[in-house]
Design an enzyme around this catalytic site. Structure first.
Site, PDB file in Angstrom:
ATOM      1  CG  ASN A  71       0.271   7.861   8.937  1.00 53.60           C
ATOM      2  OD1 ASN A  71      -0.409   6.864   8.756  1.00 53.60           O
ATOM      3  ND2 ASN A  71       1.595   7.837   8.920  1.00 53.60           N
ATOM      4  CD  GLU A 108       2.735   4.992   6.588  1.00 52.75           C
ATOM      5  OE1 GLU A 108       1.890   4.440   5.888  1.00 52.75           O
ATOM      6  OE2 GLU A 108       2.471   5.569   7.672  1.00 52.75           O
ATOM      7  CB  THR A 151      -7.926  13.647   2.586  1.00 54.20           C
ATOM      8  OG1 THR A 151      -6.623  13.845   3.148  1.00 54.20           O
ATOM      9  CG2 THR A 151      -8.951  13.477   3.686  1.00 54.20           C
ATOM     10  CB  THR A 183      -0.963  -0.014   1.198  1.00 49.18           C
ATOM     11  OG1 THR A 183      -0.233  -0.279   2.408  1.00 49.18           O
ATOM     12  CG2 THR A 183      -2.024  -1.089   1.021  1.00 49.18           C
ATOM     13  CE  LYS A 236       0.744  -3.495   3.286  1.00 54.25           C
ATOM     14  NZ  LYS A 236       0.164  -2.510   4.289  1.00 54.25           N
ATOM     15  CB  THR A 290       4.437  -9.368  10.164  1.00 53.60           C
ATOM     16  OG1 THR A 290       4.877  -8.243   9.427  1.00 53.60           O
ATOM     17  CG2 THR A 290       3.773 -10.346   9.227  1.00 53.60           C
TER      18      THR A 290
END
Length: 423
Positions: free
Chosen positions: A418, A277, A423, A154, A180, A191
């Site tokens: 995040n 991230e 959006t 993702t 992932k 995980t």
């Protein structure tokens, strides 16, 4: 020296496995979003799943399937919608996908396991799913591991895949894996999503025990942001296609197989932590001198999960006091007057006393690791250097227990990613 070597193919490297990854229209981006792993013969199945009380339908589905029968032929994974917090309709959607896949593969739905990832509270796009299932079955290939790995991600910047080979009874035995994960990473018994294939013959009980121990030394020891997912699933299939004698009890062959399984899981876990991230570097915390290995792992994960430690690393600030504070709140007793802390080669505390060190050089060490970890290929893809993490070493001076944990720094981009996720 490790008793295995790396080979190509990830989940299709072991004999008797095929995989596929296609674009079914589940992601708004139009990227690949439907993945399938298929064993040509019945495989022993083991699983470790999220402990969250809010769980995706696929998690409950897999738990029920594995409790009833610890074997499977296929794993179907969609990316785009988590199918978590979707109520009874989400459960019905999961059941329908298993039925449709069973029909397409000409196997029983009871031989199918499911996984989902994406936005919580969104059902799977069933119209696209119904059309995509025959397509992903048609795309199955003995060299489809990489496409499969690419279809489960993702917010990940890169797919995560590995395969290793060893020899048992003079015959090659392989384990492959894909995973992932980039955010909502703080596993508790699992995980984010991980799939492992193996062509060894192994008993149901032993395979589940091996997977649990491997998880405790890998995926349970990573953190990006302290959030455990609703969809955390680690599923492992072993189909016996190597034609070695079945491993049914502890012994040299079991030890060798488990060591390779741990290596596969640790590689994938570190790859997830590095791809956190907004992250700029992989952090490895090694704790020694603990009352037990479990206690050492607990302290290591507390340190690597500390927002203050992570923020300091992002700021290239060798603020070892935050490391000491995190160790102290891990709920593992030790004498602070025996505490020793290193950042890379820089000794910062000895016997509980602060030591003078070159702060500029220590900061440059962090910068160098981050620069090395942030390099890209000619195509712009992140190159994951998992062999050279930023190293933090802590000795508690209170026993023979040792443990590792992995994480990443906390950057401005994490908040941006995040804050704008839906959006």
């Amino acid at each position: 020296m490790a008793d295995w070597q790396r080979v190509e193919g990830s989940v299709t490297a072991p004999r008797g496995f095929q995989a596929a990854g296609i674009t079914a229209g589940l992601k708004p981006s139009g990227s690949p979003d439907l993945a399938l792993i298929y064993s040509e013969s019945e495989a022993i199945a083991a699983g470790v799943f999220t402990t969250s009380a809010v769980r995706a339908a696929c998690v409950d589905y897999c738990r029920q399937r594995l409790q009833a029968k610890a074997s499977a032929r296929a794993i179907l994974c969609n990316a785009g919608q988590a199918n978590a917090a979707t109520g009874e309709q989400g459960w019905q959607d999961a059941m329908e996908t298993a039925t449709l896949l069973g029909e397409a593969l000409k196997i029983s739905p009871d031989e199918i396991l499911l996984a989902s990832t994406g936005v919580i509270g969104q059902r799977m796009k069933m119209e696209a799913f119904r059309a995509g299932i025959p397509q992903v079955v048609a795309a199955l290939d003995s060299e489809g591991g990489d496409r499969c790995a690419g279809a489960i991600i993702t917010t990940d910047l890169v797919p995560k895949a590995i395969a290793l080979e060893t020899h048992i009874e003079g015959r090659p035995v392989r384990i492959g894996g894909i995973a992932k994960g980039s955010g909502m990473i703080h596993p508790n018994m699992a995980t984010m999503l991980g799939f492992v294939t193996c062509d060894a013959a192994v008993s149901t009980t032993l395979w589940q025990e091996m997977l649990q121990r491997a998880t405790d030394q890998s995926f349970n020891q990573i953190t990006v942001d302290g959030d455990t997912s609703t969809n955390d699933s680690l599923i492992a299939l072993a189909n016996g296609q190597s034609r070695t004698t079945a491993i049914t009890e502890p012994g040299p062959e079991a030890t060798k197989l488990e060591a390779m399984l741990v290596e596969v899981c640790q590689y994938l876990a570190k790859a997830i932590a590095r791809d956190g991230e907004g992250a700029t570097c992989l952090i490895e915390v090694r704790v020694t001198g603990a009352p037990s290995d479990a206690a050492a792992r607990k302290v290591a994960k507390t340190i690597v999960g500390s927002s203050l430690v992570k923020s300091a690393i992002f700021g290239r600030d060798p603020n070892w006091g935050r490391i000491a504070a995190a160790a102290g709140r891990a709920d593992v007793p030790f004498d602070q007057n025996r505490l020793r802390i290193h950042l890379g080669e820089f000794k910062m505390m000895e016997a509980g006393q602060p030591l003078p060190f070159d702060r500029v050089a220590a900061s440059d060490y962090i910068k160098a690791i981050a620069a090395q970890s942030s390099s890209t290929s000619p195509t712009g893809q992140l190159i994951q250097d998992l062999d050279h993490p930023l190293e933090i070493t802590v000795d508690l001076g209170n026993g023979s227990g040792s443990g590792l944990a992995w994480g990443c720094d906390l950057s401005y981009d994490y908040v941006k990613i995040n804050a704008e996720y839906t959006t």
